[in-house]
Design an enzyme around this catalytic site. Structure first.
Site, PDB file in Angstrom:
ATOM      1  N   GLY A 105       0.763  -5.812   7.725  1.00 20.50           N
ATOM      2  CA  GLY A 105       1.757  -4.711   8.366  1.00 20.50           C
ATOM      3  C   GLY A 105       1.031  -4.718   9.766  1.00 20.50           C
ATOM      4  NE  ARG A 107       1.801 -12.120  -0.741  1.00 14.84           N
ATOM      5  CZ  ARG A 107       1.784 -11.061   0.125  1.00 14.84           C
ATOM      6  NH1 ARG A 107       1.728 -11.406   1.425  1.00 14.84           N
ATOM      7  NH2 ARG A 107       1.431  -9.841  -0.197  1.00 14.84           N
ATOM      8  CG  LEU A 147      -3.875   1.033  -3.253  1.00 16.54           C
ATOM      9  CD1 LEU A 147      -3.183   0.865  -2.293  1.00 16.54           C
ATOM     10  CD2 LEU A 147      -3.284   1.929  -4.592  1.00 16.54           C
ATOM     11  CB  SER A 172     -43.500 -40.929 -27.923  1.00 21.74           C
ATOM     12  OG  SER A 172     -44.304 -40.541 -27.026  1.00 21.74           O
ATOM     13  CG  ASN A 230      -1.924 -10.925   0.927  1.00 16.72           C
ATOM     14  OD1 ASN A 230      -2.053 -10.114  -0.033  1.00 16.72           O
ATOM     15  ND2 ASN A 230      -1.608 -10.676   2.136  1.00 16.72           N
TER      16      ASN A 230
HETATM   17  C1  UD1 Z   1      -0.517  -3.957   2.355  1.00 14.60           C
HETATM   18  C2  UD1 Z   1      -0.020  -3.130   3.499  1.00 14.60           C
HETATM   19  C3  UD1 Z   1       0.048  -3.700   4.788  1.00 14.60           C
HETATM   20  C4  UD1 Z   1      -1.488  -4.114   5.191  1.00 14.60           C
HETATM   21  C5  UD1 Z   1      -2.027  -4.959   4.098  1.00 14.60           C
HETATM   22  C6  UD1 Z   1      -3.644  -5.305   4.466  1.00 14.60           C
HETATM   23  C7  UD1 Z   1       1.898  -1.649   2.494  1.00 14.60           C
HETATM   24  C8  UD1 Z   1       3.032  -1.403   2.048  1.00 14.60           C
HETATM   25  N1  UD1 Z   1       1.339  -2.668   3.063  1.00 14.60           N
HETATM   26  O1  UD1 Z   1       0.391  -5.049   2.288  1.00 14.60           O
HETATM   27  O2  UD1 Z   1       0.476  -2.749   5.976  1.00 14.60           O
HETATM   28  O3  UD1 Z   1      -1.538  -4.825   6.397  1.00 14.60           O
HETATM   29  O4  UD1 Z   1      -1.847  -4.281   2.621  1.00 14.60           O
HETATM   30  O5  UD1 Z   1      -4.078  -6.043   3.547  1.00 14.60           O
HETATM   31  O6  UD1 Z   1       0.952  -0.804   1.745  1.00 14.60           O
HETATM   32  N2  UD1 Z   1      -0.576  -2.572  -5.179  1.00 14.60           N
HETATM   33  C9  UD1 Z   1      -0.628  -1.622  -6.137  1.00 14.60           C
HETATM   34  N3  UD1 Z   1       0.690  -1.346  -6.665  1.00 14.60           N
HETATM   35  C10 UD1 Z   1       1.783  -1.718  -6.064  1.00 14.60           C
HETATM   36  C11 UD1 Z   1       1.629  -2.712  -4.835  1.00 14.60           C
HETATM   37  C12 UD1 Z   1       0.507  -3.012  -4.658  1.00 14.60           C
HETATM   38  O7  UD1 Z   1      -1.417  -1.159  -6.690  1.00 14.60           O
HETATM   39  O8  UD1 Z   1       2.840  -1.335  -6.624  1.00 14.60           O
HETATM   40  C13 UD1 Z   1      -2.006  -2.998  -4.698  1.00 14.60           C
HETATM   41  C14 UD1 Z   1      -2.415  -4.290  -4.653  1.00 14.60           C
HETATM   42  O9  UD1 Z   1      -3.010  -4.689  -5.795  1.00 14.60           O
HETATM   43  C15 UD1 Z   1      -3.366  -4.508  -3.501  1.00 14.60           C
HETATM   44  C16 UD1 Z   1      -2.752  -3.573  -2.617  1.00 14.60           C
HETATM   45  O10 UD1 Z   1      -2.101  -2.681  -3.188  1.00 14.60           O
HETATM   46  O11 UD1 Z   1      -4.438  -4.412  -3.942  1.00 14.60           O
HETATM   47  C17 UD1 Z   1      -1.981  -3.919  -1.545  1.00 14.60           C
HETATM   48  O12 UD1 Z   1      -1.058  -4.765  -2.019  1.00 14.60           O
HETATM   49  P1  UD1 Z   1      -0.092  -6.006  -1.460  1.00 14.60           P
HETATM   50  O13 UD1 Z   1       1.067  -6.121  -2.183  1.00 14.60           O
HETATM   51  O14 UD1 Z   1      -1.398  -6.909  -1.274  1.00 14.60           O
HETATM   52  O15 UD1 Z   1       0.238  -5.396  -0.146  1.00 14.60           O
HETATM   53  P2  UD1 Z   1       0.300  -6.370   1.368  1.00 14.60           P
HETATM   54  O16 UD1 Z   1       1.536  -6.941   1.302  1.00 14.60           O
HETATM   55  O17 UD1 Z   1      -0.956  -7.134   1.372  1.00 14.60           O
HETATM   56 CA    CA Z   2      -2.776  -7.775   0.399  1.00  7.59          CA
END
Ligand code: UD1
Ligand code: CA
Length: 463
Positions: free
Chosen positions: A144, A16, A9, A410, A232
């Site tokens: 989470g 943030r 992902l 030099s 984050n």
């Molecule tokens: C997420 C988890 C949380 C966990 C944490 C661990 C969810 C809802 N929450 O939260 O339970 O503790 O990771 O680090 O999954 N991303 C996408 N598409 C989107 C949204 C996010 O690809 O639409 C990717 C982001 O780039 C990132 C990852 O997913 O690499 C996590 O997204 P992020 O928004 O950082 O989630 P957290 O709030 O950290």
């Molecule tokens: Ca994250």
């Protein structure tokens, strides 16, 4: 691993971070944080690796295209509607024969191969709907939380923004790393709704479904919670950077390198250092730098994307980038080697010498105060103090060729294009604009004139 697909992902905005750059490209130990998840995935040799990109897609895609050691199936998530939505989009890249889907987050770079292997083998043995990786941390802010039932089974995951005050106190967190059974994953994703504080499709909601009506949830608790650190904010970035750098230093020292003061030695992820090399305090070895055996790197040195042979000495406060330095060369103190500098065996570059796109041949020396650019310098040449290659005419760069066994006196200026033949000698203080044939002496300065020292005597009288 046959039957394994990995989804990474990497589409989120990273609000943030307060940055114009996509979060997953912010570097950790000199490489974009996304590289770590990619490399862990690659080492598992899965059938497919699927990065999901979205925010800053052009930049992220062009980074992914530089990673030629990886074979990737990139998918784009047009709108970042949550981690669940991202996985639904990745479905198109998952083959029929997939038996397990490993999900990694592009912003969680500290996970180790051993941990992922344990997670995969748990999934393989117990065949639940999902095996998830959790950690117990002293400060769960931002993660989470893992909600367990009375009999200690995982019930669901609640995001911080949706958690009750009691749930916020839970110290066991979701690392965002899971192995799913494909059929379960995609049917559960069809059920989830964006009914939460962020109006997002949460991948984490599938855990509740697995616990209620799937084949259950298996969890693996990390021994070292640091592996779970997600990035984050910039504070998280600095924190992860510290852990990663410590790991790299430990790896390097374990392999037989002395770091006199590990804390002030900055070694990037891809750097390699040979046995019995000694690195002094306040040094940075960056990018793709490779250092051979038995080298000495003194304080205040920064070396980027360069290759050093064996028994090379880099003296204090030298800056080196894009250079090739062969065995037994001595550089510095206070030398600046810019890209394209090639220092052949036993050559020496001393104080306040700048080089660029220049070959310095075997045993040749440029010991003091020189600029050598766009030059080819042969063997056993002596470049006198203050020698300048005048390589730029205001519009174009030109080459200087200095053949073997020459002596450049030099304070000479060599106006390029120009060639100094083998064995030639340039008299000190010359401005050389024409080629000098081999064995000749080139002298290009006005003659000294001595006059009676009357003025000097007058000065003496007034004393
Ligand atoms: C997420 C988890 C949380 C966990 C944490 C661990 C969810 C809802 N929450 O939260 O339970 O503790 O990771 O680090 O999954 N991303 C996408 N598409 C989107 C949204 C996010 O690809 O639409 C990717 C982001 O780039 C990132 C990852 O997913 O690499 C996590 O997204 P992020 O928004 O950082 O989630 P957290 O709030 O950290
Ligand atoms: Ca994250």
């Amino acid at each position: 691993m046959i039957g394994l697909a990995v989804i990474i992902l990497a589409a989120g905005q990273g609000t943030r971070m307060q940055s114009v750059h996509p979060k997953v490209l912010h570097p950790v130990a000199g490489v974009p944080m996304l590289r770590y998840a990619l490399d862990v995935a690659q080492r598992l040799q899965p059938d497919v690796i699927v990065p999901v990109i979205g925010h800053g897609r052009e930049q992220v895609r062009s980074f992914l295209e530089t990673q030629q050691h990886l074979s990737l199936t990139i998918v784009e998530q047009p709108v970042q509607r949550g981690t669940g939505d991202a996985i639904m989009i990745a479905k198109s890249a998952i083959g029929e024969k997939t038996q397990a889907i490993l999900i990694l987050n592009g912003d969680v770079p500290l996970l180790t191969d051993q941990t992922i292997e344990r997670l995969l083998s748990l999934q393989d043995h117990e065949q639940p709907s999902v095996t998830m990786l959790t950690a117990r941390v002293s400060d769960p802010t931002g993660y989470g939380r893992v909600v367990r039932s009375g009999d200690n089974r995982v019930e669901r995951i609640v995001e911080e923004v949706d958690a009750s005050p009691a749930e916020q106190k839970i110290s066991e967190i979701n690392t965002g790393t899971y192995v799913f059974t494909p059929s379960f994953l995609f049917s559960a994703l069809d059920e989830i709704q964006p009914e939460n504080a962020q109006n997002e499709y949460y991948l984490t909601d599938t855990v509740k479904i697995a616990a209620a009506k799937g084949n259950g949830v298996v969890s693996l608790l990390l021994d070292d919670p640091a592996e779970a650190y997600g990035i984050n904010s910039r504070m998280d970035l600095a924190n992860v950077e510290g852990v990663m750098r410590r790991r790299i230093r430990e790896r390097v020292m374990t392999s037989g390198v002395t770091l006199v003061d590990p804390q002030s030695t900055y070694i990037d992820y891809a750097v390699e250092i040979g046995q019995d090399t000694v690195v002094y305090p306040h040094t940075a070895l960056e990018g793709t730098t490779m250092v051979g055996e038995n080298c000495v790197i003194r304080s205040g040195v920064r070396i980027t994307d360069s290759v050093l042979g064996c028994a090379v000495t880099i003296l204090d406060s030298s800056v080196i980038s894009g250079s090739l330095i062969q065995d037994e060369v001595v550089v510095g103190p206070f030398a600046h080697l810019r890209p394209g500098s090639i220092l052949e065996q036993r050559s020496k570059v001393g104080n306040f010498v700048e080089m660029k796109k220049t070959v310095l041949g075997q045993g040749s020396k440029a010991n003091h105060l020189s600029y050598l650019g766009d030059s080819r310098i042969g063997r056993d040449v002596n470049i006198g103090a203050g020698t300048i290659t005048c390589n730029y005419d205001g519009t174009q760069k030109h080459e200087t060729i200095i053949e073997d066994d020459t002596f450049i006196g030099s304070n000479s200026a060599l106006v390029a294009p120009v060639k100094i033949g083998a064995g030639a000698l340039i008299a000190a203080g010359s401005t050389i604009t024409k080629d000098v044939p081999p064995e000749d002496c080139g002298i290009a300065r006005s003659k000294q004139v001595n006059k009676p020292a009357r003025s000097l005597k007058r000065n003496q009288k007034t004393k």
